[in-house]
Design a protein around this motif. Structure first.
Motif, PDB file in Angstrom:
ATOM      1  N   MET A   1       5.279  -3.724  -8.174  1.00 53.76           N
ATOM      2  CA  MET A   1       4.208  -3.825  -7.179  1.00 53.76           C
ATOM      3  C   MET A   1       3.713  -2.443  -6.751  1.00 53.76           C
ATOM      4  O   MET A   1       2.521  -2.261  -6.485  1.00 53.76           O
ATOM      5  CB  MET A   1       4.707  -4.611  -5.970  1.00 53.76           C
ATOM      6  CG  MET A   1       4.901  -6.087  -6.249  1.00 53.76           C
ATOM      7  SD  MET A   1       5.243  -7.087  -4.775  1.00 53.76           S
ATOM      8  CE  MET A   1       6.838  -6.410  -4.288  1.00 53.76           C
ATOM      9  N   ILE A   2       4.609  -1.470  -6.701  1.00 54.04           N
ATOM     10  CA  ILE A   2       4.178  -0.106  -6.362  1.00 54.04           C
ATOM     11  C   ILE A   2       3.233   0.433  -7.427  1.00 54.04           C
ATOM     12  O   ILE A   2       2.195   1.044  -7.128  1.00 54.04           O
ATOM     13  CB  ILE A   2       5.400   0.804  -6.183  1.00 54.04           C
ATOM     14  CG1 ILE A   2       6.171   0.413  -4.912  1.00 54.04           C
ATOM     15  CG2 ILE A   2       4.974   2.265  -6.101  1.00 54.04           C
ATOM     16  CD1 ILE A   2       7.457   1.177  -4.726  1.00 54.04           C
ATOM     17  N   GLN A   3       3.588   0.207  -8.708  1.00 58.48           N
ATOM     18  CA  GLN A   3       2.708   0.648  -9.786  1.00 58.48           C
ATOM     19  C   GLN A   3       1.392  -0.120  -9.761  1.00 58.48           C
ATOM     20  O   GLN A   3       0.322   0.449 -10.027  1.00 58.48           O
ATOM     21  CB  GLN A   3       3.406   0.463 -11.129  1.00 58.48           C
ATOM     22  CG  GLN A   3       2.588   0.939 -12.317  1.00 58.48           C
ATOM     23  CD  GLN A   3       2.212   2.399 -12.196  1.00 58.48           C
ATOM     24  OE1 GLN A   3       3.053   3.262 -11.980  1.00 58.48           O
ATOM     25  NE2 GLN A   3       0.920   2.699 -12.336  1.00 58.48           N
ATOM     26  N   ALA A   4       1.454  -1.421  -9.436  1.00 59.19           N
ATOM     27  CA  ALA A   4       0.220  -2.201  -9.332  1.00 59.19           C
ATOM     28  C   ALA A   4      -0.668  -1.650  -8.228  1.00 59.19           C
ATOM     29  O   ALA A   4      -1.901  -1.651  -8.354  1.00 59.19           O
ATOM     30  CB  ALA A   4       0.552  -3.671  -9.069  1.00 59.19           C
ATOM     31  N   GLY A   5      -0.054  -1.176  -7.147  1.00 59.24           N
ATOM     32  CA  GLY A   5      -0.837  -0.545  -6.084  1.00 59.24           C
ATOM     33  C   GLY A   5      -1.565   0.697  -6.585  1.00 59.24           C
ATOM     34  O   GLY A   5      -2.727   0.939  -6.222  1.00 59.24           O
ATOM     35  N   GLU A   6      -0.897   1.488  -7.434  1.00 56.12           N
ATOM     36  CA  GLU A   6      -1.571   2.656  -8.018  1.00 56.12           C
ATOM     37  C   GLU A   6      -2.695   2.216  -8.948  1.00 56.12           C
ATOM     38  O   GLU A   6      -3.758   2.860  -9.003  1.00 56.12           O
ATOM     39  CB  GLU A   6      -0.541   3.498  -8.769  1.00 56.12           C
ATOM     40  CG  GLU A   6       0.536   4.112  -7.877  1.00 56.12           C
ATOM     41  CD  GLU A   6       1.520   4.945  -8.657  1.00 56.12           C
ATOM     42  OE1 GLU A   6       1.306   5.108  -9.889  1.00 56.12           O
ATOM     43  OE2 GLU A   6       2.497   5.434  -8.056  1.00 56.12           O
ATOM     44  N   ASN A   7      -2.457   1.122  -9.694  1.00 57.13           N
ATOM     45  CA  ASN A   7      -3.529   0.598 -10.560  1.00 57.13           C
ATOM     46  C   ASN A   7      -4.752   0.202  -9.739  1.00 57.13           C
ATOM     47  O   ASN A   7      -5.897   0.446 -10.141  1.00 57.13           O
ATOM     48  CB  ASN A   7      -3.017  -0.615 -11.337  1.00 57.13           C
ATOM     49  CG  ASN A   7      -1.918  -0.266 -12.319  1.00 57.13           C
ATOM     50  OD1 ASN A   7      -1.673   0.905 -12.599  1.00 57.13           O
ATOM     51  ND2 ASN A   7      -1.252  -1.283 -12.833  1.00 57.13           N
TER      52      ASN A   7
END
Length: 417
Positions: A133-139
């Motif tokens: 989810m953290i990486q999805a936030g960056e996406n």
């Protein structure tokens, strides 16, 4: 006389003591002084602070009367049951204190699988989800930046079109002189060139936004002649530009957490509208490479093999603002271009708004996962500091009791004496 009185008092207490412990006179073969000495030694050999015991001798065997019944024990040198039990309790308490100190030192309640196997499995799954989810936030942030870049480029185009509309409106007025029209036409040509440059050069990183390097010009409709069927018009192809194709953004940790964004049709309509606004711009500024005729030997004026998109006129055509009637016709083209820009900007804005809400929802889920991990993994300092104080006291007490238990074996010497 005092000794005689004490002896008589002790003898008088014997029947009561026998009745209290359920013993008959035949089971007691000791004087009052012997019984008193055995009582004193029994207090030193106590195995539990919660139980009172008295020892009585029956031949070579010692019996201990407890609240729960009669337990047979032996006073020996090689086996010290009291010390063994105290050592077991001391080791368990020392291990608990060591674990408590470890938790306080690391700040984690679970420092290994043995501390909480089930909790560690849950934490592993939550951590994996949280990382995704953290990486999805960056996406999401990258996607917002991409759409914002496109919206900013369109906002600039809209400003250019508004200026062009001002020029065209002034040129449509019959009171405008020829010299003024020539000045308006010069500015109009420069602004048209800038529109073409914006569409071609707008990029995000190294990727083109609206028109790729492999873009192809549209083809006009071909009417049917001689019984042959005509061909419909083909719109221009924007090539490998980012917004010339459907995009898919990964906005979550799951495989289905995606967002589709497709403005390719709107982009084609916008480019067509912009071409109609500045279609007589010279030198083929709207032209793209012609893959069917890369060398173009038949047209020496166009050696690079480019061709104009539909509606473009050769250099030297009638200027758009040369007469009020031509300028009035151009007003409609400008209005359509402004509408196309506004429609595409609305799509960008809607996409960015959705991404904003997705980012907020994702942050809420990341916070919830972090709190769940903390409840399982983190040390509760209020509880563990209290436990540490209790365990430290118990460790000291068990050490002192071990000293007394070890000293109990020395009572054998007094029994032998």
């Amino acid at each position: 006389m005092r000794r005689a009185r004490h002896r008589r008092a002790s003898v008088c207490r014997l029947p009561a003591m026998r009745a209290a412990f359920g013993l008959c006179n035949a089971h007691v073969n000791a004087s009052a002084a012997t019984v008193a000495r055995r009582l004193r030694y029994a207090r030193l050999l106590s195995l539990s602070a919660a139980q009172s015991l008295l020892s009585f001798e029956r031949g070579d065997t010692t019996f201990r009367k407890l609240n729960r019944g009669t337990i047979h024990i032996m006073i020996t040198i090689h086996t010290n049951s009291a010390a063994n039990r105290i050592i077991t309790a001391h080791n368990a308490n020392e291990l608990a204190r060591s674990n408590t100190q470890h938790r306080l030192g690391t700040g984690f309640r679970v420092n290994g699988a043995k501390d909480d196997a089930a909790g560690l499995q849950i934490v592993s799954r939550l951590r994996s989800t949280r990382v995704g989810m953290i990486q999805a936030g960056e996406n999401i942030n990258n996607a917002i930046s991409l759409l914002q870049a496109g919206d900013d480029a369109l906002a600039t185009m809209e400003g250019v079109l508004q200026r062009i509309q001002t020029l065209v409106t002034k040129a449509a007025d019959g009171a405008t002189s020829k010299a003024d029209r020539e000045a308006l036409q010069k500015e109009f040509d420069q602004l048209g060139s800038e529109l073409a440059s914006m569409v071609k050069s707008a990029s995000y990183g190294s990727d083109k936004l609206f028109m790729g390097t492999d873009a192809e010009a549209g083809k006009p409709a071909v009417p049917g002649t001689g019984g042959e069927e005509g061909k419909p018009a083909e719109p221009a192809k924007m090539g490998d530009a980012l917004f010339a194709k459907a995009l898919q953004f990964q906005i979550g940790a799951g495989k289905d957490d995606k967002m589709d964004f497709d403005v390719s049709k709107q982009l084609t309509g916008l480019v067509s509208a912009l071409e109609n606004v500045a279609k007589t711009t010279k030198d083929g500024l709207w032209a793209v490479k012609n893959p069917e005729n890369p060398e173009n030997p038949e047209n020496p004026e166009n050696p690079e093999g480019t061709r104009r998109t539909e509606g473009a006129k050769a250099a030297g055509g009638d200027p758009e603002l040369s007469t009020p009637s031509l300028a009035s016709e151009k007003l409609e083209n400008v209005t359509e271009a402004v509408s196309a820009v506004g429609e595409l900007r609305a799509s960008f804005g809607a996409g960015m708004k959705r991404l904003d809400y997705s980012a907020q929802n994702l942050q809420n889920m990341v916070n919830a996962a972090s709190e769940s991990i903390g409840r399982i993994m983190d040390t509760d300092y209020a509880t563990d500091t209290t436990n540490l104080a209790q365990q430290s006291v118990l460790t000291q007490v068990s050490g002192e009791m071990l000293k007394q238990a070890n000293a109990s074996s020395q009572q054998i010497l007094q029994l032998l004496g």
